[in-house]
Design a protein around this motif. Structure first.
Motif, PDB file in Angstrom:
ATOM      1  N   GLY A   6       0.856  -1.187   0.000  1.00  0.00           N
ATOM      2  CA  GLY A   6       0.000   0.000   0.000  1.00  0.00           C
ATOM      3  C   GLY A   6       0.888   1.231   0.000  1.00  0.00           C
ATOM      4  N   ALA A   7       0.795   2.044  -1.073  1.00  0.00           N
ATOM      5  CA  ALA A   7       1.743   3.152  -1.253  1.00  0.00           C
ATOM      6  C   ALA A   7       1.232   4.480  -0.719  1.00  0.00           C
ATOM      7  CB  ALA A   7       2.100   3.293  -2.738  1.00  0.00           C
ATOM      8  N   GLY A   8       0.147   4.462   0.037  1.00  0.00           N
ATOM      9  CA  GLY A   8      -0.359   5.707   0.593  1.00  0.00           C
ATOM     10  C   GLY A   8      -1.320   6.417  -0.356  1.00  0.00           C
ATOM     11  N   PRO A   9      -1.914   7.522   0.100  1.00  0.00           N
ATOM     12  CA  PRO A   9      -3.007   8.176  -0.629  1.00  0.00           C
ATOM     13  C   PRO A   9      -2.568   9.220  -1.657  1.00  0.00           C
ATOM     14  CG  PRO A   9      -2.762   9.191   1.504  1.00  0.00           C
ATOM     15  CD  PRO A   9      -1.724   8.099   1.437  1.00  0.00           C
ATOM     16  N   GLY A  10      -1.437   8.992  -2.337  1.00  0.00           N
ATOM     17  CA  GLY A  10      -1.052   9.906  -3.399  1.00  0.00           C
ATOM     18  C   GLY A  10       0.142  10.785  -3.099  1.00  0.00           C
ATOM     19  N   ASP A  11       0.844  10.520  -2.004  1.00  0.00           N
ATOM     20  CA  ASP A  11       2.004  11.326  -1.619  1.00  0.00           C
ATOM     21  C   ASP A  11       3.025  10.380  -1.005  1.00  0.00           C
ATOM     22  OD1 ASP A  11       3.874  12.954  -0.282  1.00  0.00           O
ATOM     23  OD2 ASP A  11       2.406  14.546   0.006  1.00  0.00           O
ATOM     24  N   VAL A  12       4.230  10.364  -1.555  1.00  0.00           N
ATOM     25  CA  VAL A  12       5.246   9.426  -1.085  1.00  0.00           C
ATOM     26  C   VAL A  12       5.584   9.625   0.386  1.00  0.00           C
ATOM     27  CG1 VAL A  12       7.260  10.828  -1.694  1.00  0.00           C
ATOM     28  CG2 VAL A  12       7.410   8.322  -1.810  1.00  0.00           C
ATOM     29  N   ALA A  13       5.283  10.799   0.938  1.00  0.00           N
ATOM     30  CA  ALA A  13       5.549  11.048   2.357  1.00  0.00           C
ATOM     31  C   ALA A  13       4.718  10.135   3.263  1.00  0.00           C
ATOM     32  CB  ALA A  13       5.260  12.511   2.696  1.00  0.00           C
ATOM     33  N   TYR A  14       3.640   9.569   2.734  1.00  0.00           N
ATOM     34  CA  TYR A  14       2.779   8.701   3.534  1.00  0.00           C
ATOM     35  C   TYR A  14       3.095   7.221   3.333  1.00  0.00           C
ATOM     36  CZ  TYR A  14      -0.006  12.807   4.616  1.00  0.00           C
ATOM     37  OH  TYR A  14      -0.420  14.038   5.061  1.00  0.00           O
ATOM     38  N   LEU A  15       4.154   6.911   2.594  1.00  0.00           N
ATOM     39  CA  LEU A  15       4.589   5.537   2.424  1.00  0.00           C
ATOM     40  C   LEU A  15       5.342   5.098   3.668  1.00  0.00           C
ATOM     41  CD1 LEU A  15       4.989   3.119   0.398  1.00  0.00           C
ATOM     42  CD2 LEU A  15       7.123   4.226  -0.260  1.00  0.00           C
ATOM     43  N   THR A  16       5.148   3.855   4.112  1.00  0.00           N
ATOM     44  CA  THR A  16       5.865   3.376   5.288  1.00  0.00           C
ATOM     45  C   THR A  16       7.348   3.187   4.965  1.00  0.00           C
ATOM     46  OG1 THR A  16       5.523   1.025   4.806  1.00  0.00           O
ATOM     47  CG2 THR A  16       3.805   2.155   6.091  1.00  0.00           C
ATOM     48  N   GLN A  17       8.174   3.217   5.991  1.00  0.00           N
ATOM     49  CA  GLN A  17       9.606   3.014   5.785  1.00  0.00           C
ATOM     50  C   GLN A  17       9.892   1.627   5.223  1.00  0.00           C
ATOM     51  OE1 GLN A  17      12.335   4.409   8.882  1.00  0.00           O
ATOM     52  NE2 GLN A  17      10.627   5.448   9.875  1.00  0.00           N
ATOM     53  N   ARG A  18       9.163   0.637   5.682  1.00  0.00           N
ATOM     54  CA  ARG A  18       9.355  -0.730   5.170  1.00  0.00           C
ATOM     55  C   ARG A  18       8.976  -0.796   3.686  1.00  0.00           C
ATOM     56  NH1 ARG A  18      12.084  -5.120   4.384  1.00  0.00           N
ATOM     57  NH2 ARG A  18      10.863  -7.037   4.263  1.00  0.00           N
ATOM     58  N   GLY A  19       7.894  -0.121   3.304  1.00  0.00           N
ATOM     59  CA  GLY A  19       7.498  -0.097   1.903  1.00  0.00           C
ATOM     60  C   GLY A  19       8.559   0.560   1.041  1.00  0.00           C
ATOM     61  N   ALA A  20       9.113   1.674   1.515  1.00  0.00           N
ATOM     62  CA  ALA A  20      10.160   2.369   0.768  1.00  0.00           C
ATOM     63  C   ALA A  20      11.393   1.479   0.606  1.00  0.00           C
ATOM     64  CB  ALA A  20      10.532   3.661   1.487  1.00  0.00           C
ATOM     65  N   GLU A  21      11.748   0.768   1.655  1.00  0.00           N
ATOM     66  CA  GLU A  21      12.914  -0.125   1.596  1.00  0.00           C
ATOM     67  C   GLU A  21      12.709  -1.223   0.557  1.00  0.00           C
ATOM     68  OE1 GLU A  21      15.339  -3.205   4.570  1.00  0.00           O
ATOM     69  OE2 GLU A  21      13.438  -2.305   5.213  1.00  0.00           O
ATOM     70  N   LEU A  22      11.516  -1.798   0.515  1.00  0.00           N
ATOM     71  CA  LEU A  22      11.242  -2.869  -0.438  1.00  0.00           C
ATOM     72  C   LEU A  22      11.292  -2.368  -1.879  1.00  0.00           C
ATOM     73  CD1 LEU A  22       8.352  -4.618   1.515  1.00  0.00           C
ATOM     74  CD2 LEU A  22      10.551  -5.663   0.915  1.00  0.00           C
ATOM     75  N   ILE A  23      10.802  -1.161  -2.108  1.00  0.00           N
ATOM     76  CA  ILE A  23      10.853  -0.596  -3.456  1.00  0.00           C
ATOM     77  C   ILE A  23      12.296  -0.338  -3.870  1.00  0.00           C
ATOM     78  CG2 ILE A  23      10.255   1.432  -4.841  1.00  0.00           C
ATOM     79  CD1 ILE A  23       7.636   1.568  -3.176  1.00  0.00           C
ATOM     80  N   ARG A  24      13.097   0.213  -2.952  1.00  0.00           N
ATOM     81  CA  ARG A  24      14.503   0.516  -3.270  1.00  0.00           C
ATOM     82  C   ARG A  24      15.309  -0.741  -3.602  1.00  0.00           C
ATOM     83  NH1 ARG A  24      14.144   4.097   1.513  1.00  0.00           N
ATOM     84  NH2 ARG A  24      13.902   6.244   0.773  1.00  0.00           N
ATOM     85  N   ASN A  25      14.876  -1.897  -3.088  1.00  0.00           N
ATOM     86  CA  ASN A  25      15.617  -3.145  -3.300  1.00  0.00           C
ATOM     87  C   ASN A  25      14.951  -4.058  -4.327  1.00  0.00           C
ATOM     88  OD1 ASN A  25      17.760  -2.719  -1.362  1.00  0.00           O
ATOM     89  ND2 ASN A  25      16.226  -2.992   0.238  1.00  0.00           N
ATOM     90  N   ALA A  26      13.983  -3.548  -5.049  1.00  0.00           N
ATOM     91  CA  ALA A  26      13.227  -4.390  -5.974  1.00  0.00           C
ATOM     92  C   ALA A  26      13.932  -4.540  -7.316  1.00  0.00           C
ATOM     93  CB  ALA A  26      11.837  -3.800  -6.180  1.00  0.00           C
ATOM     94  N   ASP A  27      13.740  -5.703  -7.926  1.00  0.00           N
ATOM     95  CA  ASP A  27      14.165  -5.924  -9.309  1.00  0.00           C
ATOM     96  C   ASP A  27      13.066  -5.494 -10.279  1.00  0.00           C
ATOM     97  OD1 ASP A  27      16.626  -7.253  -8.575  1.00  0.00           O
ATOM     98  OD2 ASP A  27      15.414  -9.021  -8.073  1.00  0.00           O
ATOM     99  N   VAL A  28      11.809  -5.609  -9.821  1.00  0.00           N
ATOM    100  CA  VAL A  28      10.651  -5.250 -10.644  1.00  0.00           C
ATOM    101  C   VAL A  28       9.685  -4.454  -9.776  1.00  0.00           C
ATOM    102  CG1 VAL A  28       8.703  -6.112 -12.014  1.00  0.00           C
ATOM    103  CG2 VAL A  28      10.880  -7.354 -12.023  1.00  0.00           C
ATOM    104  N   VAL A  29       9.248  -3.311 -10.267  1.00  0.00           N
ATOM    105  CA  VAL A  29       8.216  -2.514  -9.583  1.00  0.00           C
ATOM    106  C   VAL A  29       7.047  -2.369 -10.549  1.00  0.00           C
ATOM    107  CG1 VAL A  29       7.615  -0.304  -8.530  1.00  0.00           C
ATOM    108  CG2 VAL A  29       9.914  -1.256  -8.216  1.00  0.00           C
ATOM    109  N   ALA A  30       5.866  -2.748 -10.103  1.00  0.00           N
ATOM    110  CA  ALA A  30       4.695  -2.757 -10.981  1.00  0.00           C
ATOM    111  C   ALA A  30       3.516  -2.071 -10.312  1.00  0.00           C
ATOM    112  CB  ALA A  30       4.329  -4.196 -11.344  1.00  0.00           C
ATOM    113  N   GLY A  31       2.585  -1.623 -11.145  1.00  0.00           N
ATOM    114  CA  GLY A  31       1.362  -1.011 -10.627  1.00  0.00           C
ATOM    115  C   GLY A  31       0.723  -0.138 -11.686  1.00  0.00           C
ATOM    116  N   PHE A  32      -0.421   0.414 -11.354  1.00  0.00           N
ATOM    117  CA  PHE A  32      -1.078   1.346 -12.248  1.00  0.00           C
ATOM    118  C   PHE A  32      -0.205   2.594 -12.405  1.00  0.00           C
ATOM    119  CE2 PHE A  32      -4.465  -1.518 -11.708  1.00  0.00           C
ATOM    120  CZ  PHE A  32      -5.449  -1.234 -12.635  1.00  0.00           C
TER     121      PHE A  32
END
Length: 235
Positions: A6-32
């Motif tokens: 869950g990436a938050g309601p439209g502002d990266v400031a509301y993304l959790t730290q764990r979510g940000a870490e997973l995105i930074r370490n991803a090989d593939v990032v997908a979504g609308f």
């Protein structure tokens, strides 16, 4: 690994730290498209980015599933919290992968609205109409919520004109069901951006137009009184 975030309601400031870490370490990032744009600054340059829309999501998720089965670290980003209005999309991800996937909750627009409008979830029911399929059970539930003297936070259904169930449609439907027209009603747009807000009654709302980025609050006519001790009483 594949994980839905869950990436938050439209502002990266509301993304959790764990979510940000997973995105930074991803090989593939997908979504609308719009959701991937929210987290674009966190996506590593080496990552494959798979964007999609309502028309091609099945095919694009098949690409993500193939990468997952090839042992790539895959992240699928959702707007808000997965379990507030993204559950059907989660089902599509799991169908593509052929098994249940891990999820990481995020901040939802409903939570932001509750904070802005100062309503308590104990006294409020959340209903999302942003879904495919039959909306009638959810519409009836909304009527019962208001009849039970609870606040209602509602995510409308945008999409095409034939299916749209936006704030004015919701208000008109409730009035037809005998819900009193004087219910205090608020519609908030782009909660984490311009924070535009409209205040009026349910009757007023039936003639108002709002953007797809809207969330609605219908307040009860009989708010619950405070249940803490009166000022000065012994604790």
């Amino acid at each position: 690994m594949i994980i839905c975030i869950g990436a938050g309601p439209g502002d990266v400031a509301y993304l959790t730290q764990r979510g940000a870490e997973l995105i930074r370490n991803a090989d593939v990032v997908a979504g609308f498209d719009a959701v991937v744009n929210v987290v674009q600054s966190l996506i590593p340059g080496t990552a494959q980015v798979v964007t999609m829309n309502y028309r091609d999501q099945t095919e694009r998720l098949a690409e993500v599933a193939a990468a997952h089965h090839a042992d790539k670290n895959c992240v699928v980003v959702f707007m808000g919290d997965i379990h507030f209005s993204g559950f059907q999309y989660l089902e599509r991800v799991e169908r593509a992968c052929g098994h249940p996937v891990e999820t990481l909750p995020g901040i939802s627009s409903a939570q932001i609205l509750a904070s802005r409008a100062k309503v308590c979830f104990d006294e409020t029911t959340f209903i999302t109409l942003h879904r495919r399929g039959d909306l009638e059970p959810f519409k009836r539930h909304l009527v019962h919520v208001l009849q039970d003297w609870r606040n209602a936070i509602v995510i409308p259904c945008p999409w095409d004109e034939a299916r749209s169930f936006m704030p004015r449609h919701i208000a008109a439907y409730l009035l037809e069901q005998g819900i009193p027209p004087e219910h205090p009603t608020e519609v908030w747009e782009n909660l984490t951006r311009s924070e535009a807000e409209w205040h009026g009654t349910l009757s007023d709302c039936a003639s108002q137009e709002f953007s797809d980025m809207s969330i609605m609050l219908i307040r009860t006519l009989s708010p619950m009184s405070s249940q803490i001790e009166p000022p000065g009483a012994a604790s």
